[in-house]
Structures are given as C-alpha cells and as structure tokens.
Design a protein around this motif. Structure first.
Motif, PDB file in Angstrom:
ATOM      1  N   PRO A   1      13.307   3.163  -8.854  1.00  0.00           N
ATOM      2  CA  PRO A   1      13.718   2.051  -7.996  1.00  0.00           C
ATOM      3  C   PRO A   1      13.156   2.234  -6.592  1.00  0.00           C
ATOM      4  N   ARG A   2      12.915   1.132  -5.911  1.00  0.00           N
ATOM      5  CA  ARG A   2      12.428   1.180  -4.533  1.00  0.00           C
ATOM      6  C   ARG A   2      13.478   0.542  -3.634  1.00  0.00           C
TER       7      ARG A   2
ATOM      8  N   ALA B   1      10.768  -8.405  -1.360  1.00  0.00           N
ATOM      9  CA  ALA B   1       9.864  -8.893  -2.408  1.00  0.00           C
ATOM     10  C   ALA B   1       8.895  -7.800  -2.847  1.00  0.00           C
ATOM     11  N   ALA B   2       8.410  -7.001  -1.889  1.00  0.00           N
ATOM     12  CA  ALA B   2       7.486  -5.919  -2.226  1.00  0.00           C
ATOM     13  C   ALA B   2       8.179  -4.854  -3.067  1.00  0.00           C
ATOM     14  N   CYS B   3       9.395  -4.487  -2.687  1.00  0.00           N
ATOM     15  CA  CYS B   3      10.142  -3.485  -3.450  1.00  0.00           C
ATOM     16  C   CYS B   3      10.470  -3.985  -4.852  1.00  0.00           C
ATOM     17  N   ASP B   4      10.855  -5.228  -4.953  1.00  0.00           N
ATOM     18  CA  ASP B   4      11.172  -5.796  -6.272  1.00  0.00           C
ATOM     19  C   ASP B   4       9.936  -5.779  -7.171  1.00  0.00           C
ATOM     20  N   LYS B   5       8.778  -6.015  -6.576  1.00  0.00           N
ATOM     21  CA  LYS B   5       7.530  -6.033  -7.340  1.00  0.00           C
ATOM     22  C   LYS B   5       7.204  -4.653  -7.902  1.00  0.00           C
ATOM     23  N   TYR B   6       7.503  -3.597  -7.152  1.00  0.00           N
ATOM     24  CA  TYR B   6       7.118  -2.249  -7.551  1.00  0.00           C
ATOM     25  C   TYR B   6       8.243  -1.451  -8.214  1.00  0.00           C
ATOM     26  N   SER B   7       9.466  -1.933  -8.158  1.00  0.00           N
ATOM     27  CA  SER B   7      10.589  -1.188  -8.734  1.00  0.00           C
ATOM     28  C   SER B   7      10.509  -1.159 -10.254  1.00  0.00           C
TER      29      SER B   7
ATOM     30  N   ARG C   1       0.834  -1.209   0.000  1.00  0.00           N
ATOM     31  CA  ARG C   1       0.000   0.000   0.000  1.00  0.00           C
ATOM     32  C   ARG C   1       0.864   1.252   0.000  1.00  0.00           C
ATOM     33  N   TYR C   2       1.943   1.229   0.774  1.00  0.00           N
ATOM     34  CA  TYR C   2       2.839   2.391   0.783  1.00  0.00           C
ATOM     35  C   TYR C   2       3.576   2.536  -0.546  1.00  0.00           C
ATOM     36  N   LEU C   3       3.975   1.440  -1.129  1.00  0.00           N
ATOM     37  CA  LEU C   3       4.638   1.501  -2.429  1.00  0.00           C
ATOM     38  C   LEU C   3       3.683   2.009  -3.504  1.00  0.00           C
ATOM     39  N   ALA C   4       2.452   1.541  -3.470  1.00  0.00           N
ATOM     40  CA  ALA C   4       1.454   2.020  -4.425  1.00  0.00           C
ATOM     41  C   ALA C   4       1.172   3.503  -4.228  1.00  0.00           C
ATOM     42  N   ALA C   5       1.346   3.989  -3.006  1.00  0.00           N
ATOM     43  CA  ALA C   5       1.146   5.413  -2.713  1.00  0.00           C
ATOM     44  C   ALA C   5       2.320   6.266  -3.180  1.00  0.00           C
ATOM     45  N   GLY C   6       3.408   5.607  -3.600  1.00  0.00           N
ATOM     46  CA  GLY C   6       4.539   6.351  -4.149  1.00  0.00           C
ATOM     47  C   GLY C   6       5.800   6.351  -3.324  1.00  0.00           C
ATOM     48  N   ALA C   7       5.854   5.575  -2.244  1.00  0.00           N
ATOM     49  CA  ALA C   7       7.058   5.561  -1.417  1.00  0.00           C
ATOM     50  C   ALA C   7       8.262   5.036  -2.191  1.00  0.00           C
TER      51      ALA C   7
END
Length: 357
Positions: free
Chosen positions: A137-138, A126-132, A83-89
C-alpha cells in the motif's frame, strides 16, 4: 475518549515489520523542469483542469511558488509523485510545504492556500491509488511546513520582543491547511522541517482541534530540523528538549530532516532514538552539503546517501527513511535497496505505539 485511527490503519504494523521509504525532495525535482514565469502561471498546460487564463495577468511574479503548480501544472506534480512511487516510496508528501496563508502572503496568494492544499492532496491521492497493491500500500502524507515566520524569534535585532506572527495566526493558518489536506485524501499528517517549536505547537494544536471537530484521527509524524553543529533547532532546543515539547501530541513517528546531510545528522538521530523509545523514528536528510556545481545542487550521489542510511538502519535507529533537499527518485530507489535487508528499529509497547496499533 481516545479516538482510533480512521486512515492508514496498516501503517503502524508496517513500521514495526520493516523500514518504510519516504519520498525525496519536491523542490529539487521541480527545478529540473526549468519552468519559466509563464509556465508557473500555467502556459503550455492543456489538461482539462488548465488554469492559465486565471493567472495570466496576475500582478506579481509567481515563479518559485511551487505550491501554485498544483493548480497550474498538476502534470508536473503528478509526474514527480509517480517517479518517487515507481522508485519504491511507501509514503509521498503532498506539494504543500508552503501552502499556508502565512507563506502564500509573500505572493499575495493567501486566498488560494486552501485550494492548493486540497488539490495537492488529491493529486497525491490519485498517484498513490494508481501504485498501491495489496502487498504494498502507498500512503499520502499531508505536509505542513514551518512557514517563513517564527513566533519565538524577533525579526528585528534592535527589538528582541518584536514578532511578525503570533500563535493564533499560526493556529488558524494550520487549521485551514489540515482541513483541506484531510478532505483531499491525506492518510497521514506530517509537521516537518521544524525550526521553531512554538510554530510546531501551533500546528499540533490545530491538528488536535481538527481531530476533535471531525471525529477523525490520522497518524501524525513530527520532524524537527537541527540547524548546525550546536545540536539545537533554531529556537534553541536540544533534540531531547524538542521531543519532550511535542511528545504530548502522541505522534506515530518523530524524526529529523533537512539542514544537514546524514553524516552530520547521525548523533542527533541517535539521541532521538534513545529518548523516544516508544515512538517510531523517521529520518530524511539532505543529500549532503550544498554544491552549486552538482546536478541536484547538493554533494551526495544516490550511492553515498543510501550507504549512510544503510548504516543508520544497521545500527537500529530508524523506521522511516527518505530524502530532503537534493534527493531524487534515484536516491530513493538506492535508499530502498540499501535498507531492504535491515530490520526496523524496535519500539517498546509504550502509550503511543499502543494508540497507533
């Protein structure tokens, strides 16, 4: 010989180019799930790594041990990260604020601290890899909390010399935590919510010790906590004194978090930005003051917190912004939007910045 960074090598350049977004509160989001004691033990989770049977008959209540959820309810922690990654973190912190042997001893789970850190880092990785993406990059930030014990202050008002933890106990606990976080995939290490500089020094010593042993160096963020209007952290140092106590660690960024909302934190961020001219500045305040009537337990809505952090950015104070207690993905999305048109704080080409670059 100076070690070069082996991970997050693009992060210093990113911080020089734009303001990076850190995630918001983990605890606030966990509270939204309203998990029961049985759910903290893993009941209801049927994933391939389900561990309910392991803790079903544990002799002590574990509700509130948020770090245990990385083992028993990884789906909850994964959901929060995403959720935080989807929000742009750009950066997300691991669910390891209290994952030291010292903190976990309160639950009789000190023996699980290493596993908690390893698994938490893996979930965040795993979450960062999914959204990077190549353009965004995350980064996984391995979070090292302050522990519930202080090496500088007596727990007994009648015995000022008494201590319930010493430097060596802290160092050993932090070393175990650092080792597991790095093995689990952390890109950055953050010593955060520092209320006792001696505790922080033990963490920094352990980090340096691990870097020397592993031959690997990760970027480091150090974040202190000004506890009240005195402008000091709990162990008595001003913001300037705090910086001079930790600057030997050559952090990529130094900042403040927790205890205060952005309005009350502003003069201390200004002071830190002034004295730490060769280091990036991070700031992730609480969502204002506690308010039990609020959905998040704190006063500020996303539009208020984001407006205040926009002012910090416009003043040229910050390189990393995010949220602490009471903040949510909605806060982080609003903060990201509010600072998107602002320039990152300029950093002089001092020794720390050159080291990071």
């Amino acid at each position: 010989m100076t070690q070069s960074y082996t991970r997050a090598q693009t992060l210093p350049a990113l911080l020089a180019q734009r303001i990076a977004i850190l995630d918001g509160a983990m605890g606030t989001m966990i509270q939204r799930f309203k998990l029961s004691e049985a759910q903290y033990r893993g009941e209801g989770y049927t994933g391939p790594d389900a561990q309910y049977a392991r803790f079903k008959d544990f002799h002590k209540d574990v509700k509130g041990n948020n770090e245990l959820l990385s083992l028993t309810r990884p789906d909850v922690i994964r959901d929060i990260h995403e959720r935080y990654l989807a929000a742009g973190a750009d950066l997300i912190e691991t669910n390891t604020f209290g994952a030291t042997t010292i903190a976990q001893a309160d639950y009789d789970m000190a023996d699980l601290a290493r596993e908690m850190n390893l698994r938490s880092a893996q979930i965040a990785r795993a979450a960062c890899d999914k959204y990077s993406t190549p353009d965004k990059p995350r980064y996984v930030v391995g979070a090292l909390g302050p522990t519930p014990k202080t090496a500088s202050i007596s727990p007994d008002v009648n015995d000022p010399g008494a201590r319930n933890v010493d430097f060596e106990q802290l160092r050993a606990a932090y070393y175990e935590q650092v080792q597991a976080l790095v093995e689990g995939g952390a890109d950055v290490l953050m010593v955060e919510t520092i209320f006792d500089t001696l505790n922080a020094k033990a963490a920094l010593f352990a980090i340096d010790e691990y870097f020397a042993a592993s031959g690997e160096r990760l970027p480091l963020i150090i974040s202190g906590t000004v506890t009240d209007a005195s402008g000091r952290i709990l162990s008595g140092q001003t913001v300037t004194a705090f910086w001079h106590s930790v600057r030997h660690a050559q952090p990529l960024a130094v900042g403040l978090n927790c205890a205060l909302g952005a309005t009350l934190m502003r003069p201390y961020i200004q002071e830190l930005a002034r004295v730490a001219g060769d280091t990036f500045i991070s700031c992730y305040p609480n969502a204002g003051l506690p308010n039990p009537m609020s959905d998040t337990g704190f006063d500020e809505t996303p539009d208020v917190t984001s407006r205040l952090l926009h002012e910090f950015a416009a003043e040229g104070l910050v390189n990393i912004v995010g949220g602490c207690c009471g903040t949510t993905p909605e806060h982080i999305a609003a903060i990201g939007q509010a600072v998107s048109d602002q320039h990152a704080r300029a950093v002089s080409a001092g020794p720390f910045y050159r080291e990071a670059a």
